[in-house]
Motif scaffolding. Structure first.
Motif, PDB file in Angstrom:
ATOM      1  N   ALA A  16       0.822  -1.211   0.000  1.00  0.00           N
ATOM      2  CA  ALA A  16       0.000   0.000   0.000  1.00  0.00           C
ATOM      3  C   ALA A  16       0.857   1.263   0.000  1.00  0.00           C
ATOM      4  O   ALA A  16       0.366   2.342  -0.330  1.00  0.00           O
ATOM      5  N   THR A  17       2.132   1.132   0.369  1.00  0.00           N
ATOM      6  CA  THR A  17       3.020   2.290   0.409  1.00  0.00           C
ATOM      7  C   THR A  17       4.272   2.021  -0.408  1.00  0.00           C
ATOM      8  O   THR A  17       4.603   0.870  -0.734  1.00  0.00           O
ATOM      9  N   ILE A  18       4.972   3.087  -0.729  1.00  0.00           N
ATOM     10  CA  ILE A  18       6.244   2.992  -1.432  1.00  0.00           C
ATOM     11  C   ILE A  18       7.085   4.178  -1.005  1.00  0.00           C
ATOM     12  O   ILE A  18       6.564   5.285  -0.815  1.00  0.00           O
ATOM     13  N   THR A  19       8.371   3.962  -0.796  1.00  0.00           N
ATOM     14  CA  THR A  19       9.219   5.053  -0.335  1.00  0.00           C
ATOM     15  C   THR A  19       9.577   5.978  -1.501  1.00  0.00           C
ATOM     16  O   THR A  19       9.576   5.572  -2.670  1.00  0.00           O
ATOM     17  N   MET A  20       9.916   7.208  -1.146  1.00  0.00           N
ATOM     18  CA  MET A  20      10.309   8.168  -2.169  1.00  0.00           C
ATOM     19  C   MET A  20      11.547   7.680  -2.920  1.00  0.00           C
ATOM     20  O   MET A  20      11.664   7.864  -4.133  1.00  0.00           O
ATOM     21  N   PRO A  28       9.835  10.672   2.908  1.00  0.00           N
ATOM     22  CA  PRO A  28       8.660  11.239   3.579  1.00  0.00           C
ATOM     23  C   PRO A  28       7.433  11.257   2.663  1.00  0.00           C
ATOM     24  O   PRO A  28       7.527  10.953   1.470  1.00  0.00           O
ATOM     25  N   CYS A  29       6.286  11.643   3.252  1.00  0.00           N
ATOM     26  CA  CYS A  29       5.071  11.839   2.468  1.00  0.00           C
ATOM     27  C   CYS A  29       5.176  13.144   1.670  1.00  0.00           C
ATOM     28  O   CYS A  29       5.950  14.035   2.008  1.00  0.00           O
ATOM     29  N   ILE A  30       4.402  13.229   0.607  1.00  0.00           N
ATOM     30  CA  ILE A  30       4.334  14.454  -0.187  1.00  0.00           C
ATOM     31  C   ILE A  30       2.899  14.972  -0.144  1.00  0.00           C
ATOM     32  O   ILE A  30       1.956  14.216  -0.422  1.00  0.00           O
ATOM     33  N   THR A  31       2.729  16.213   0.220  1.00  0.00           N
ATOM     34  CA  THR A  31       1.400  16.817   0.227  1.00  0.00           C
ATOM     35  C   THR A  31       1.450  18.142  -0.537  1.00  0.00           C
ATOM     36  O   THR A  31       2.518  18.715  -0.750  1.00  0.00           O
ATOM     37  N   ARG A  32       0.276  18.597  -0.940  1.00  0.00           N
ATOM     38  CA  ARG A  32       0.190  19.921  -1.564  1.00  0.00           C
ATOM     39  C   ARG A  32      -1.074  20.616  -1.072  1.00  0.00           C
ATOM     40  O   ARG A  32      -2.097  19.975  -0.815  1.00  0.00           O
TER      41      ARG A  32
END
Length: 309
Positions: free
Chosen positions: A178-182, A261-265
């Motif tokens: 469900a996740t993947i690292t940058m 990390p997560c990326i948000t906008r």
């Protein structure tokens, strides 16, 4: 002599429609009458306001400057009338710009709320790239716009509303996490919007902070094409969940949240700083924010979190 409201209104319509014939049809007047009013305005101001071409009309440099003032004047008059008439009588045309990914989830419920609750308001929804919408707001071609920013800028007032997580979008395959690292994303071939697009600049800045580079193999300024490329396995892409709204379950690609990390906008409701929020514009502004909040709170706008006012 000073310009009349009719002259100002006719000039604004000509600029908005880009054609004297279409503007005349919109105003329900004869084209010669429209042309006469605009010619009278140019005579009063002693300046040529419109350039004529076989394809229509466009504002001259002087026309652009006067247009910004003219829109403000008309909005102030509409606001004064609405203030005296009461909220139930609010009316007028309001132009709202929506970036493509936000439009996929927000445009329909916003339009339904406006048409159902405010019959006197004539909404105009315009979908385009965020950078172009910014330009149209500052130039007073749009009254409001959703832009990917949470801070004011030159000539721009911003009301922050929410933040979106960004996800890796790729072909659906069994066993995907469900996740993947940058860092893992950095090794994948990607299709992304062109370098001037706000999504591209946001993602590139996030990767640069981690000393990572994107492996972009094609610049694609088309949301449907990006989604199809990802679903087919041609290349992955990076999108918010709102960018996948409306897809049938069979057509949905795999979604993997980017972490470490997560990326948000951010998304904010924006308007020109010198354009007062009055009358119909104020009503629509509040409704846009209310609909965005409702979509997040009900879970319809997944991958998003509200920013407290």
């Amino acid at each position: 002599m000073t310009p009349t409201l009719k002259q100002i209104r006719f000039f604004v319509a000509a600029v908005d429609w880009g054609s004297l014939s279409r503007a005349a049809a919109h105003l329900n007047v004869a084209q010669p009458a429209l042309s006469q009013q605009i010619a009278g305005l140019e005579a009063v101001l002693k300046a040529e306001l419109l350039g004529r071409t076989p394809r229509g009309v466009h504002p001259t440099e002087a026309g652009e400057r006067f247009y910004r003032h003219a829109r403000t004047i008309l909005r102030q008059v509409e606001g004064a009338v609405a203030d005296l008439s009461g909220p139930s009588a609010v009316s007028g045309r309001v132009a709202v710009g929506l970036p493509t990914s936000a439009a996929t989830i927000l445009a329909h419920p916003l339009l339904a709320a406006l048409l159902g609750g405010y019959p006197g308001i004539r909404p105009e929804l315009f979908e385009s790239l965020s950078g172009y919408l910014h330009e149209l707001v500052v130039r007073h071609r749009l009254d409001l716009a959703i832009l990917y920013r949470d801070r004011a800028g030159p000539g721009l007032t911003v009301r922050p509303v929410l933040r979106e997580d960004l996800f890796l979008v790729t072909r659906a395959e069994p066993g995907l996490d469900a996740t993947i690292t940058m860092r893992e994303v950095a090794g994948l071939p990607l299709v992304m919007p062109s370098p001037t697009h706000s999504l591209r600049t946001t993602v590139e800045a996030a990767f640069a902070q981690q000393d990572l580079d994107l492996r972009v193999i094609a610049d694609v300024d088309s949301l449907p094409t990006m989604r199809k490329a990802a679903a087919s396995g041609l290349a992955a892409t990076i999108l918010p969940m709102s960018g996948l709204s409306g897809l049938a379950e069979a057509d949905r690609p795999a979604i993997r949240r980017i972490v470490d990390p997560c990326i948000t906008r951010p998304l904010g409701l924006c308007h020109a700083s010198d354009l007062p929020l009055v009358g119909a514009i104020a009503v629509v502004a509040d409704l846009v924010v209310a609909e965005m909040r409702r979509l997040v709170e009900t879970g319809a706008w997944t991958g998003a979190m509200l920013v407290e006012p």
